[in-house]
Design a protein around this motif. Structure first.
Motif, PDB file in Angstrom:
ATOM      1  N   ARG A 112       0.839  -1.213   0.000  1.00 46.39           N
ATOM      2  CA  ARG A 112       0.000   0.000   0.000  1.00 46.39           C
ATOM      3  C   ARG A 112       0.864   1.248   0.000  1.00 46.39           C
ATOM      4  O   ARG A 112       0.491   2.276  -0.578  1.00 46.39           O
ATOM      5  N   GLU A 113       2.031   1.146   0.660  1.00 47.85           N
ATOM      6  CA  GLU A 113       2.912   2.310   0.745  1.00 47.85           C
ATOM      7  C   GLU A 113       3.589   2.626  -0.587  1.00 47.85           C
ATOM      8  O   GLU A 113       4.179   3.689  -0.750  1.00 47.85           O
ATOM      9  N   THR A 114       3.517   1.712  -1.556  1.00 46.68           N
ATOM     10  CA  THR A 114       4.170   1.974  -2.851  1.00 46.68           C
ATOM     11  C   THR A 114       3.317   2.871  -3.734  1.00 46.68           C
ATOM     12  O   THR A 114       3.779   3.348  -4.765  1.00 46.68           O
ATOM     13  N   ILE A 115       2.056   3.056  -3.393  1.00 47.31           N
ATOM     14  CA  ILE A 115       1.168   3.753  -4.333  1.00 47.31           C
ATOM     15  C   ILE A 115       0.769   5.129  -3.825  1.00 47.31           C
ATOM     16  O   ILE A 115       0.444   5.316  -2.654  1.00 47.31           O
ATOM     17  N   ASP A 116       0.815   6.069  -4.721  1.00 45.93           N
ATOM     18  CA  ASP A 116       0.411   7.438  -4.455  1.00 45.93           C
ATOM     19  C   ASP A 116      -1.095   7.469  -4.153  1.00 45.93           C
ATOM     20  O   ASP A 116      -1.871   6.841  -4.868  1.00 45.93           O
ATOM     21  N   GLU A 117      -1.483   8.202  -3.113  1.00 40.96           N
ATOM     22  CA  GLU A 117      -2.908   8.290  -2.730  1.00 40.96           C
ATOM     23  C   GLU A 117      -3.797   8.629  -3.922  1.00 40.96           C
ATOM     24  O   GLU A 117      -4.924   8.140  -4.032  1.00 40.96           O
ATOM     25  N   ALA A 118      -3.285   9.480  -4.807  1.00 40.38           N
ATOM     26  CA  ALA A 118      -4.105   9.963  -5.929  1.00 40.38           C
ATOM     27  C   ALA A 118      -4.481   8.834  -6.886  1.00 40.38           C
ATOM     28  O   ALA A 118      -5.399   8.983  -7.697  1.00 40.38           O
TER      29      ALA A 118
END
Ligand SMILES: Cc1cc2nc3c(=O)[nH]c(=O)nc-3n(C[C@H](O)[C@H](O)[C@H](O)COP(=O)(O)OP(=O)(O)OC[C@H]3O[C@@H](n4cnc5c(N)ncnc54)[C@H](O)[C@@H]3O)c2cc1C
Length: 414
Positions: A112-118
């Motif tokens: 989950r930390e690899t992906i940009d919130e946007a």
């Protein structure tokens, strides 16, 4: 190694990914590395949690985590060996085998930390897609519509995406289910902690299989005293029995499984009674310490193809094996990595998707077939001579330790 460096001259291509769990997050990470725009849509309105489920790791999973950028820092707990115990809890046989055991929650957090919130969109349920040979138009519950070059179905064993492109492919009930849970280390007895907690443990009553190993505690706490013990108990039940078990505490019939808080009290009471009959004291301690034991019926399916025009399936949505090898997340990572590598290596998207299908469909098939072999231990639906031979072989503790959830099992098929 990461999948690739992006090509500076190519126009930015776009993938819509359905499912924000393991395969969806792996796919987004690897596609970003080749310069694609990748958006993940997850139906859950809140962040995903895994109810304390344990995950066996494999070299392929560690490699995919490193390549994706998620990494493997504080991944889990390393056990030095696996052992089989008898009804009294005495060691019957053992194997030195260093293996890292992690949890679904830890993997989800890392990915989950690899992906940009946007680019991670919670609360959007895929409904349908249209494709015209050059792209897809994706429709979500609530009226959202997205256009993309490809649609990726990472939406699990009961994939809605697959339901649209290949409705004939349905998961098949294996004829057995598991009780599982994850008691807290702090609540286990001193004997359990000393004799089995540090190890990967097997216990094999007739036509049953109990597997336990340590995993991180809440919030991925790896400190001694704060960890949990993953507990899995395979039991046989035919389709009619499963249907009866799928009636919940309020009398409501469920199709596949009952959410943990709604599991009928009489089923839980019967499970405790059965455990008292057959479990060694150290395992009974785990059973009575579990806060909310839950039932997972085992299903599988394999697919003759995993690409349908501009729709590519990955992870459990593409092919779902029974969990005897503990390889599902490794496969999800491998599928996502192969898909991105094919799109990197072939300028033409349709050629790339064909290449992905040729590479990963046979692997998915092999994994499912291998899991069925291991499932013969339980003596359900033994149709062929080979099934019966495997069933006999897997009655032996040593054979189970040599076959279940071991690393590099795919080498035998290469
Ligand atoms: C008992 C058991 C033990 C296991 N043990 C191991 C193990 O030790 N090691 C291992 O590697 N694997 C293990 N697995 C398998 C592993 O959990 C799965 O392979 C893995 O979770 C698959 O990831 P996925 O992303 O493909 O699918 P999933 O994790 O099922 O995720 C699919 C996602 O798609 C979402 N979704 C579904 N429909 C829609 C829709 N219409 N629109 C939007 N979103 C949608 C869902 O909400 C979900 O978040 C085990 C599985 C079981 C059942």
């Amino acid at each position: 190694m990461p999948v690739a460096a992006p090509s500076p001259t190519r126009r930015k291509r776009r993938a819509v990914i359905i499912g924000g769990s393991m395969s969806g997050l792996f796919a987004a990470a690897f596609l970003r590395q080749i310069g694609w725009e990748a958006d993940v849509y997850e139906r859950s309105p809140v962040e995903l949690v895994g109810r304390g489920a344990g995950i066996t790791t494999h070299p392929e999973l560690l490699a995919a985590l490193e390549a994706s950028g998620a990494g493997t820092v504080d991944l889990g707990i390393e056990v030095p060996k696996r052992m089989a115990i008898d009804r009294q809890g005495r060691i019957k046989d053992e194997r030195p085998l260093r293996q890292i055991l992690t949890s679904w929650d830890r993997l989800q957090r890392l990915l989950r930390e690899t992906i940009d919130e946007a680019h991670y969109h919670l609360g959007w349920t895929f409904e349908r897609a249209e494709q015209d040979g050059s792209g897809v138009r994706v429709y979500f519950n609530g009226g959202r519509v997205e256009n993309a070059d490809i649609l990726i179905g990472g939406d699990g064993v009961r994939s809605t995406v697959r339901g649209q492109v290949a409705p004939e492919l349905q998961p098949i009930y294996a004829g057995y289910y598991i009780w599982r849970g994850a008691p807290n280390e702090a609540e286990l007895s001193a004997r359990t902690l000393k004799e089995i907690f540090p190890y990967f443990v097997f216990y094999l009553p007739p036509r049953q299989e109990v597997i336990t190993y340590p995993i991180a505690g809440f919030n991925n706490d790896l400190r001694p005293g704060h960890r949990r013990y993953n507990f899995i108990w395979y039991r046989v039940a035919d389709a009619a029995q499963l249907r009866e078990m799928n009636v919940d505490e309020n009398g409501v019939q469920h199709d596949y499984s009952v959410p943990p808080p709604l599991i009928r009290k009489d089923l839980v009471a019967q499970m405790y009674a059965d455990a008292r009959e057959i479990m060694p004291p150290v395992l009974l301690d785990c059973v009575v310490t579990m806060k909310q034991p839950f039932i997972t019926p085992i299903y599988d399916f394999t697919a003759p193809r995993i690409v349908f025009g501009r729709v590519a399936m990955i992870g459990d949505a593409a092919a779902n094996a029974r969990p005897h090898m503990g390889f599902g997340v490794a496969k999800a990572g491998g599928d996502a990595q192969a898909l991105a590598a094919a799109l990197r290596d072939h300028g033409d998207i349709d050629t790339a998707l064909k290449a992905y299908n040729s590479e990963r469909q046979p692997i998915g098939n092999t994994i499912v077939m291998h899991s069925r072999k291991l499932g013969t231990h339980l003596g359900v639906n033994l149709r062929t001579e080979e099934d019966r031979r495997m069933h006999v072989l897997l009655q032996d503790d040593g054979a189970i330790m040599d076959w279940i959830a071991v690393p590099n099992f795919l080498d035998a098929y290469r």
